[in-house]
Design an enzyme around this catalytic site. Structure first.
Site, PDB file in Angstrom:
ATOM      1  N   PHE A 129       0.849  -1.190   0.000  1.00 12.33           N
ATOM      2  CA  PHE A 129       0.000   0.000   0.000  1.00 12.33           C
ATOM      3  C   PHE A 129       0.881   1.236   0.000  1.00 12.33           C
ATOM      4  O   PHE A 129       1.730   1.396   0.871  1.00 12.33           O
ATOM      5  CB  PHE A 129      -0.934   0.029   1.213  1.00 12.33           C
ATOM      6  CG  PHE A 129      -1.856   1.216   1.194  1.00 12.33           C
ATOM      7  CD1 PHE A 129      -2.982   1.222   0.376  1.00 12.33           C
ATOM      8  CD2 PHE A 129      -1.583   2.345   1.949  1.00 12.33           C
ATOM      9  CE1 PHE A 129      -3.825   2.330   0.330  1.00 12.33           C
ATOM     10  CE2 PHE A 129      -2.420   3.464   1.907  1.00 12.33           C
ATOM     11  CZ  PHE A 129      -3.544   3.447   1.101  1.00 12.33           C
ATOM     12  N   ASP A 214       9.286   2.741   1.365  1.00  8.41           N
ATOM     13  CA  ASP A 214       8.104   3.447   1.847  1.00  8.41           C
ATOM     14  C   ASP A 214       8.046   3.238   3.360  1.00  8.41           C
ATOM     15  O   ASP A 214       7.621   2.196   3.831  1.00  8.41           O
ATOM     16  CB  ASP A 214       6.845   2.911   1.159  1.00  8.41           C
ATOM     17  CG  ASP A 214       5.578   3.633   1.636  1.00  8.41           C
ATOM     18  OD1 ASP A 214       5.643   4.346   2.656  1.00  8.41           O
ATOM     19  OD2 ASP A 214       4.523   3.459   0.986  1.00  8.41           O
ATOM     20  N   LYS A 243       2.825   9.846   8.156  1.00  9.28           N
ATOM     21  CA  LYS A 243       2.116   9.490   9.395  1.00  9.28           C
ATOM     22  C   LYS A 243       2.665  10.101  10.690  1.00  9.28           C
ATOM     23  O   LYS A 243       2.221  11.157  11.094  1.00  9.28           O
ATOM     24  CB  LYS A 243       1.998   7.969   9.489  1.00  9.28           C
ATOM     25  CG  LYS A 243       1.087   7.433   8.368  1.00  9.28           C
ATOM     26  CD  LYS A 243       0.502   6.088   8.652  1.00  9.28           C
ATOM     27  CE  LYS A 243      -0.678   5.808   7.745  1.00  9.28           C
ATOM     28  NZ  LYS A 243      -0.368   5.074   6.533  1.00  9.28           N
TER      29      LYS A 243
HETATM   30  C1  LIG Z   1      -0.659   5.346   5.081  1.00  9.16           C
HETATM   31  C2  LIG Z   1       0.338   4.939   4.076  1.00  9.16           C
HETATM   32  C3  LIG Z   1       0.487   5.614   2.851  1.00  9.16           C
HETATM   33  C4  LIG Z   1      -0.431   6.717   2.422  1.00  9.16           C
HETATM   34  O1  LIG Z   1      -0.420   7.818   3.265  1.00  9.16           O
HETATM   35  P1  LIG Z   1      -1.544   8.952   3.110  1.00  9.16           P
HETATM   36  O2  LIG Z   1      -1.119   9.984   4.101  1.00  9.16           O
HETATM   37  O3  LIG Z   1      -2.852   8.327   3.435  1.00  9.16           O
HETATM   38  O4  LIG Z   1      -1.519   9.449   1.727  1.00  9.16           O
HETATM   39  C5  LIG Z   1       1.510   5.219   2.014  1.00  9.16           C
HETATM   40  N1  LIG Z   1       2.326   4.202   2.341  1.00  9.16           N
HETATM   41  C6  LIG Z   1       2.209   3.529   3.495  1.00  9.16           C
HETATM   42  C7  LIG Z   1       3.154   2.432   3.808  1.00  9.16           C
HETATM   43  C8  LIG Z   1       1.203   3.862   4.400  1.00  9.16           C
HETATM   44  O5  LIG Z   1       1.078   3.173   5.529  1.00  9.16           O
END
Ligand SMILES: *Cc1c(COP(=O)(O)O)cnc(C)c1O
Length: 399
Positions: A129, A214, A243
């Site tokens: 994700f 990521d 986050k």
């Molecule tokens: C939450 C998340 C995203 C997306 O972040 P948003 O602030 O919702 O755009 C991308 N990568 C990872 C691993 C995430 O946990």
């Protein structure tokens, strides 16, 4: 009452009025222990005095000036992030998806700047994700999120999780980068083995391609190190954060080496709000706390304690919990019963958790969690599991 919010979320009928530390108070006065932390965002819990002070102090000075000018708070935060990581340079946005968009654009531009504009493809992993923009959805490759939104953004090749031979097959002359979450969060708290990350690093070096991590969910202490890559011993060229970086104030960041970012010259990328004084002041306050001596030691200590006790609960309730996994305070309970049922039963005990892929329930306590709160959480999980077992037994007896 009908809601005028676009109904893209299946919201629980629960609203909160205030929070303090690991606790949230609902509008009806009920207290909840927050092991969701706004999906790994509220790393310092709610209403942390240092964050409240940083935000209110900055709010009285200046909120927004745009990136037409220098922003001292952003300069400071970028310098500190680089000092604490492999990176030489930082781009600020407002979310995880934006941090990922910058990472993707940067990897493509790197090769274009090196005279190889055809090298734009990125190898990603099934179940990943990376966000909800058109490019990050394509990177994640999940059909359920892509359906109905027109042609999938071009340039992403997916390999099955943990399948190195498939990665080698997917890497070709058009590959610009490999993108991976060191611990897959939304995908079900699946920890990527460090040897696998090492193999990816070597492959990238051999083929002259970039490695992107990521760390939107894993970054800023969640796994017990400031960044998960430090725990894994494998360094990326580009890393996305968001986050926990703002502790609840929206901010995202793309960190990179000087080499990987060489194509990103003036005018190549931008964001109106990115790196604004409010967000970066709070980001600096978050780092003040997380980088203070002993803070991450406590996260690691609490992680061990939490996992040990959860393993006991797994042994006691094998018909409810199949597996305990994760790193630091990013912990997954793979459920035997539907994960949504476990989340609901835990909420009935006043413990907030988050569902994830692979039938997992995520436990994401704020990093400031104390032993007393953890033992309350065990009591809640214990009672929720006992109730599920009782219901299962009654169903079996009735059937
Ligand atoms: C939450 C998340 C995203 C997306 O972040 P948003 O602030 O919702 O755009 C991308 N990568 C990872 C691993 C995430 O946990």
């Amino acid at each position: 009452m009908t809601s005028h919010l676009l109904p893209t979320y299946a919201r629980v009928d629960l609203a909160f009025e205030r929070g303090e530390g690991a606790w949230l108070t609902a509008t009806d006065g009920t207290q909840y222990l927050d092991f969701a932390a706004g999906v790994a965002v509220n790393a310092l819990g709610h209403a942390h005095p240092k964050l409240v002070a940083a935000l209110t102090e900055q709010a009285q000075k200046v909120w927004h000036v745009s990136n037409l000018y220098k922003i001292p708070e952003a300069e400071k935060l970028a310098a500190r992030l680089c000092e604490a990581s492999f990176a030489d340079t930082v781009f600020f946005g407002n979310s995880g998806a934006e941090a990922m968009e910058c990472s993707i654009k940067m990897a493509r531009k790197y090769h274009a700047a090196g005279g190889k504009p055809d090298r734009f493809r990125i190898v990603t992993f099934e179940g990943a994700f990376h966000g909800r923009t058109l490019a990050t959805l394509a990177a994640g490759g999940q059909k359920k999120y892509l359906e109905g939104f027109g042609p999938v953004a071009e340039g992403f090749d997916q390999a099955p999780f943990g399948d190195f031979d498939a990665v080698k097959r997917a890497v070709g002359d058009a590959t610009a980068a490999i993108l991976i979450e060191p611990v897959m969060g939304e995908g079900g708290v699946r920890v990527v083995p460090p040897q696998f990350l090492k193999a990816l690093r070597e492959l990238c070096d051999q083929r002259g391609i970039l490695l992107i991590f990521d760390e939107v969910q894993t970054g800023i202490g969640r796994t017990g190190e400031l960044f998960a890559y430090q725990r894994m011993g494998v360094t990326p060229d580009i890393m996305a954060l968001a986050k926990a970086l703002g502790g609840g104030f929206p901010i995202g960041a793309c960190l990179a080496t000087a080499e990987a970012s060489k194509g990103m010259t003036a005018g190549t990328h931008g964001s109106t709000f990115g790196g604004n004084p409010l967000a970066t002041s709070v980001g600096n306050a978050v780092l003040d706390v997380v980088l203070a001596p002993g803070f991450l030691d406590d996260v690691r200590k609490n992680s061990i304690l939490l996992k040990q006790r959860l393993a006991e609960l797994k042994d006691r309730y094998p018909s409810v919990i199949a597996e305990v996994r994760g790193e630091g305070l990013l912990i997954g309970l793979r459920a035997v019963v539907p994960n949504g049922d476990l989340v609901s039963e835990l909420r009935a005990e006043r413990l907030l958790t988050v569902a994830a892929g692979d039938n997992v329930v995520r436990l994401l306590p704020p990093l400031i969690i104390g032993e007393e709160e953890m033992s309350q959480a065990f009591g809640m999980i214990d009672r929720a599991c006992a109730r599920i077992v009782k219901n299962l037994t009654q169903k079996t007896a009735a059937g």
